[in-house]
Write an enzyme that holds these catalytic residues in place. Structure first.
Site, PDB file in Angstrom:
ATOM      1  N   GLU A   8     -29.087 -17.766  -6.498  1.00 55.76           N
ATOM      2  CA  GLU A   8     -28.177 -17.140  -7.445  1.00 55.76           C
ATOM      3  C   GLU A   8     -26.784 -17.770  -7.347  1.00 55.76           C
ATOM      4  OE1 GLU A   8     -29.239 -15.052  -9.599  1.00 55.76           O
ATOM      5  OE2 GLU A   8     -30.071 -13.210  -8.761  1.00 55.76           O
ATOM      6  N   ASN A  52     -28.196 -16.788 -15.781  1.00 53.83           N
ATOM      7  CA  ASN A  52     -26.971 -17.112 -15.051  1.00 53.83           C
ATOM      8  C   ASN A  52     -27.063 -18.468 -14.345  1.00 53.83           C
ATOM      9  OD1 ASN A  52     -28.726 -16.630 -12.951  1.00 53.83           O
ATOM     10  ND2 ASN A  52     -27.621 -14.871 -12.102  1.00 53.83           N
ATOM     11  N   HIS A  85     -29.560 -19.465 -12.317  1.00 56.09           N
ATOM     12  CA  HIS A  85     -30.275 -19.518 -11.040  1.00 56.09           C
ATOM     13  C   HIS A  85     -31.552 -20.344 -11.155  1.00 56.09           C
ATOM     14  CE1 HIS A  85     -32.549 -15.491 -11.910  1.00 56.09           C
ATOM     15  NE2 HIS A  85     -33.421 -16.464 -12.017  1.00 56.09           N
ATOM     16  N   ASP A 104     -40.641 -18.587  -5.018  1.00 56.91           N
ATOM     17  CA  ASP A 104     -39.963 -17.373  -4.558  1.00 56.91           C
ATOM     18  C   ASP A 104     -40.881 -16.155  -4.648  1.00 56.91           C
ATOM     19  OD1 ASP A 104     -40.031 -17.270  -7.321  1.00 56.91           O
ATOM     20  OD2 ASP A 104     -37.878 -17.352  -7.591  1.00 56.91           O
TER      21      ASP A 104
HETATM   22  C1  GLP Z   1     -36.893 -15.335 -12.381  1.00 52.55           C
HETATM   23  C2  GLP Z   1     -37.454 -16.319 -11.320  1.00 52.55           C
HETATM   24  C3  GLP Z   1     -37.093 -17.725 -11.663  1.00 52.55           C
HETATM   25  C4  GLP Z   1     -37.259 -17.906 -13.162  1.00 52.55           C
HETATM   26  C5  GLP Z   1     -36.191 -17.136 -13.876  1.00 52.55           C
HETATM   27  C6  GLP Z   1     -36.327 -17.106 -15.382  1.00 52.55           C
HETATM   28  O1  GLP Z   1     -36.191 -14.278 -11.834  1.00 52.55           O
HETATM   29  N1  GLP Z   1     -37.068 -16.064  -9.971  1.00 52.55           N
HETATM   30  O2  GLP Z   1     -37.874 -18.629 -10.908  1.00 52.55           O
HETATM   31  O3  GLP Z   1     -37.130 -19.265 -13.502  1.00 52.55           O
HETATM   32  O4  GLP Z   1     -36.013 -15.861 -13.320  1.00 52.55           O
HETATM   33  O5  GLP Z   1     -37.340 -16.249 -15.787  1.00 52.55           O
HETATM   34  P1  GLP Z   1     -37.903 -16.186 -17.252  1.00 52.55           P
HETATM   35  O6  GLP Z   1     -38.720 -17.418 -17.448  1.00 52.55           O
HETATM   36  O7  GLP Z   1     -38.729 -14.939 -17.310  1.00 52.55           O
HETATM   37  O8  GLP Z   1     -36.732 -16.158 -18.173  1.00 52.55           O
END
Ligand code: GLP
Length: 240
Positions: free
Chosen positions: A143, A136, A138, A67
């Site tokens: 989402e 959440n 995702h 992404d």
């Molecule tokens: C982000 C990314 C995800 C990631 C998630 C968790 O927004 N889009 O791909 O897995 O949120 O992030 P973190 O590892 O910083 O908790």
């Protein structure tokens, strides 16, 4: 779903690097699906060390990231292109032309997303997809919503994700409100999936996923339909 519960973040990162590294060893021209966020940083550091030690070769590896924020310039230090260069690509012997991140300044985001799905297919699909998980539930930026989307697409970020990611920006107001994300189809078509989960704040989302029930309110639960998922979490995430 295979589950490894590691004592802490370092052990999780090491285990994940071993698993991803084994795919590269078995198939030197493999296609990696990669994720951003704080969680995989330790794994990327280990992979880069293994590369420096001569234990892993990225010369023929191709990568597709999950992404990217939209809109965002690749030079912005909060873009996922910048993140990947800094945390992995600049530290290994990969050919940058083989690294792919959705273009956060594409004039036609729909065309960008459609071309991305085609490119992943043309590369032979993803051999191993690395995933994190949002508080959440995702995955990528898929989402929670009334309907989950199969193909790669432009999406709006939820308040929960904007607030969670605000820590990387000057303020929540600076977090882009949209993103381009691989849809659930290219993720689910990956031959292997490895999900990394660290920290107490991920406990509830992880438990929902591990319960096996599938729900649109926690998109990670669709992974229960995949036959080769390995979850590597730490004790904080597992025990809450
Ligand atoms: C982000 C990314 C995800 C990631 C998630 C968790 O927004 N889009 O791909 O897995 O949120 O992030 P973190 O590892 O910083 O908790």
């Amino acid at each position: 779903m295979k589950l490894y519960i590691c004592k802490d973040y370092n052990e999780m990162s090491e285990k994940a690097a071993q698993i991803v590294g084994s795919v590269i060893t078995l198939k030197p021209d493999c296609v990696l699906g990669l994720a951003t966020g704080s969680t995989p940083v330790g794994m990327y550091t280990r992979l880069a060390e293994m590369n420096k030690e001569g234990k892993l070769d990225f010369a023929e590896v191709k990568t597709y990231n999950l992404d990217e924020y939209y809109p965002i310039k690749p030079t912005n230090d909060q873009s996922y292109r910048y993140f990947m260069d800094k945390n992995l690509f600049d530290n290994i012997n990969i050919d940058k032309a083989n690294t792919h991140v959705l273009n956060g300044e594409a004039a036609d985001p729909e065309a960008e997303c459609a071309a991305y799905d085609k490119a992943v297919e043309a590369a032979g699909g993803i051999d191993i997809q690395v995933l994190g998980i949002g508080n959440n539930g995702h995955i990528g930026f898929n989402e929670p919503a009334d309907k989950l989307v199969s193909e790669t697409h432009k999406t709006s970020l939820t308040e929960s994700t904007i607030n969670a990611n605000a820590r990387f920006f000057e303020s929540a107001n600076d977090v882009p409100r949209h993103a381009l994300t691989m849809g659930l189809a290219p993720i689910m078509k990956a031959k292997k999936i490895i999900m990394l989960v660290s920290g107490k704040n991920k406990h509830a989302a992880l438990m929902e996923m591990l319960s096996g029930a599938i729900t649109v309110t926690n998109p990670s639960t669709v992974l229960n339909l995949h036959n080769d998922v390995t979850v590597v979490c730490d004790e904080d995430a597992y025990n809450g």
